[in-house]
Enzyme design. Structure first.
Site, PDB file in Angstrom:
ATOM      1  N   THR B  27       3.369  12.197   9.619  1.00 46.20           N
ATOM      2  CA  THR B  27       4.254  11.411   9.265  1.00 46.20           C
ATOM      3  C   THR B  27       4.059  11.511   7.601  1.00 46.20           C
ATOM      4  O   THR B  27       3.057  11.588   7.036  1.00 46.20           O
ATOM      5  CB  THR B  27       4.052   9.807   9.760  1.00 46.20           C
ATOM      6  OG1 THR B  27       5.196   8.991   8.823  1.00 46.20           O
ATOM      7  CG2 THR B  27       2.874   9.467   8.656  1.00 46.20           C
ATOM      8  N   CYS B  33       3.515   1.573   2.836  1.00 47.28           N
ATOM      9  CA  CYS B  33       3.503   1.552   4.346  1.00 47.28           C
ATOM     10  C   CYS B  33       1.977   2.228   4.800  1.00 47.28           C
ATOM     11  O   CYS B  33       1.095   2.655   4.004  1.00 47.28           O
ATOM     12  CB  CYS B  33       4.360   2.713   4.897  1.00 47.28           C
ATOM     13  SG  CYS B  33       6.246   1.929   5.017  1.00 47.28           S
ATOM     14  N   HIS B  50       3.261   4.862  11.749  1.00 45.87           N
ATOM     15  CA  HIS B  50       3.834   4.509  10.458  1.00 45.87           C
ATOM     16  C   HIS B  50       4.335   2.819  10.100  1.00 45.87           C
ATOM     17  O   HIS B  50       5.521   2.574  10.539  1.00 45.87           O
ATOM     18  CB  HIS B  50       5.090   5.692  10.138  1.00 45.87           C
ATOM     19  CG  HIS B  50       5.193   5.551   8.743  1.00 45.87           C
ATOM     20  ND1 HIS B  50       5.749   6.712   8.000  1.00 45.87           N
ATOM     21  CD2 HIS B  50       5.768   4.564   7.937  1.00 45.87           C
ATOM     22  CE1 HIS B  50       5.945   6.386   6.753  1.00 45.87           C
ATOM     23  NE2 HIS B  50       5.832   5.077   6.610  1.00 45.87           N
TER      24      HIS B  50
END
Lengths: 201, 165, 202
Positions: B27, B33, B50
């Site tokens: 990812t 995040c 994620h």
């Protein structure tokens, strides 16, 4: 669709603001600076990253919170190469820039962005008959996705749409293209559309 | 000798995926995040999420299940259990939760990365999943590759050197 | 040659300050999500050589937020709070009592934001009166002796500014009342422009 609304009135105030910024920057840089806002659009927040070239695009961004009668967030961004060129123009320092910009470069970028943010919000404040002012500027340089993920998080909660404004700056030393991303909260967005509807007639 | 090509699974913001050995889940663009990887070394099965927000209870808006730490991690564990993994064997690695902007601010948004990291650590602790490695905080974005053969997480960044945790 | 301020001019300046401080208090309350009361109990217009004296002891440690005026109105702005008061103010803004008497990065940001709002509010009010565009530079924070900070600003401005507008600013219930000063140093030409605009209104 809300996104198709006529944005002439908005473009007009933003161009007036752009003119004021350009005058101030011309004074500071002692060279002729022109700033133009050719177009803008409203788009769903989850389409923003795509619109700006994808999450992996390296960018230079200066962030402001919008405070006043209504709130929101604003990000002035340039792709990294353009950002570095702009730093060179602003500081007059032609040293090749590797990696992140220096503190002096960052400071110059933030000063320029501060003027643009203020004139943009002055324009919007006039259009909406409200009081608006930007926070102090915050600087980021990294991949677009990483820089704006928190914006997507926070703003997706309070609004469906963002405003993407294209800006063009021309100076004696080069031309710069940038984007101003405005994330108004729901009240702000509704006020904008209300005002634009009124202007249509 | 034939070379086994690792199959790459890509997940985007607010998504998660589970996978098995010979696969890699990746990812990109983790800013504030957090990428959370769960792994069972005995079956070489695991997942990567994620994660955008710490807590689904604070937000009324429906969205992708991977968005919230509490929902995403529980869903990943459920899916892994369905696939035959014993929850007691799971360990976790996390990366992300940066503050992308220079200069801390007086508003909440500056701390969202830290809040995400703390929320995730809390959830892992409640679920009794040991956190064995992390690369969090700082001011740079991260891209994560989670290798299900080795259980290693490779953390890359445009603005910092690559780390393997 | 220092300008003698008439009663009308002083009243008009007081009015500008009241409007500006009202806007600033409103903006601060909104940004900080807390009720902020700001008062401007006193305004003095003095020759710039006396500025430090009016604002306090030259050697006193203060937090100073300064900004330059850019555009049709030129000069400088300085907001100062004595060291102990600024610690109290920051505690109220940031919400976590500081254990040391130094400012963290978060504290610096918080004070800069406050300074930005106050400066922007005053500049906004001035800009309306003179009907011209005025911007401010990004506020910078200094934590040093008052005299040193004022000297620095005078050098930065490089103009022979003659008169300074100095306001006492008060924040109440912080938990106690804390006072600082807000200092506007217009270039002579800019001061004249402001006074002409005031005259035209009356």
């Amino acid at each position: 669709m809300k996104e198709d609304i006529k944005t002439d009135a908005l473009l007009e105030v933003l161009n007036i603001g752009a003119g004021q910024s350009a005058t101030a920057l011309s004074e500071i840089l002692r060279q002729k600076v022109l700033i133009n806002v050719p177009d803008l659009k409203f788009l769903p927040i989850d389409k923003v990253t795509e619109s700006l070239g994808g999450a992996e695009q390296k960018i230079v961004g200066i962030y402001f919170q919008i405070n006043g009668d209504i709130t929101g967030k604003m990000l002035l961004l340039f792709d990294q190469k353009t950002g570095h060129m702009l730093a060179e123009i602003l500081t007059g320092d032609k040293t090749k820039r590797e990696g992140k910009l220096s503190d002096i470069d960052m400071s110059a970028m933030m000063e320029m962005a501060n003027i643009i943010a203020n004139s943009c919000l002055n324009g919007l404040a006039g259009l909406l008959d409200m009081r608006l002012m930007p926070s102090i500027p915050y600087y980021a340089e990294d991949e677009l996705g990483a820089v704006i993920d928190f914006l997507l998080i926070e703003m997706a909660i309070v609004s469906e749409l963002a405003m993407l404004v294209n800006t063009e700056m021309s100076t004696e030393k080069g031309n710069i293209k940038g984007s101003l991303l405005v994330f108004p909260d729901d009240t702000f967005m509704n006020k904008i559309f209300e005002r634009l509807e009124l202007q249509k007639t | 000798m034939t070379e086994t090509k690792s199959q790459r699974i890509s997940i985007n913001i607010a998504e998660f995926a589970i996978a098995k050995h010979s696969e890699i889940i990746e990812t990109q663009s983790l800013g504030s995040c957090v990428g959370v990887a769960l792994y069972d070394r005995t079956t070489k099965m695991g997942g990567l999420a994620h994660i955008m927000l710490p807590d689904s209870k604070k937000v009324m808006v429906g969205g992708k299940p991977g968005k919230y730490a509490d929902v995403a991690i529980k869903l990943m564990v459920d899916k892994l259990q369905e696939a035959g993994v014993n929850k007691m064997n799971l360990t976790a690695k996390i990366a992300g939760g940066a503050c992308m902007f220079s200069g801390a601010g007086i508003s909440d948004f500056m701390n969202i990365g830290l809040r995400n990291v703390n929320a995730i650590k809390q959830i892992l602790s409640e679920m009794k999943i040991p956190l064995v490695a992390e690369d969090c905080g700082a001011n740079h974005g991260r891209t994560v590759e989670f290798n299900l053969d080795s259980g290693k997480m490779t953390v890359k960044s445009s603005m910092a050197s690559t780390k393997e945790i | 040659m220092n300008h003698e301020f008439s009663a009308i001019e002083l009243d008009a300046i007081q009015e500008i300050c009241n409007i500006a401080s009202g806007n600033a208090a409103g903006a601060l309350s909104q940004v900080l999500n807390k009720r902020i009361n700001m008062k401007v109990p006193e305004i003095k217009i003095v020759p710039v050589e006396l500025a430090t004296e009016i604002m306090g002891e030259s050697g006193a440690i203060v937090a100073g937020v300064y900004s330059r005026l850019i555009g049709d109105f030129n000069g400088g702005l300085l907001l100062t709070f004595p060291r102990e008061d600024v610690i109290l103010l920051v505690d109220k803004l940031v919400g976590s009592p500081s254990k040391t008497h130094t400012l963290s990065e978060l504290d610096v940001s918080a004070i800069s934001e406050v300074g930005n709002i106050i400066c922007a509010s005053f500049v906004g009010a001035i800009s309306k009166i003179i009907n011209k565009t005025v911007f401010i530079s990004v506020p910078k924070l200094a934590f040093d002796m008052l005299g040193a900070i004022v000297d620095f600003i005078l050098i930065e401005l490089a103009e022979n500014a003659e008169q300074a507008l100095i306001m006492k600013i008060q924040f109440e219930d912080v938990p106690k009342t804390i006072s600082g000063h807000f200092f506007i140093l217009p270039n002579p030409g800019s001061l004249e422009m402001l006074l002409n605009s005031i005259k035209c209104r009356h």
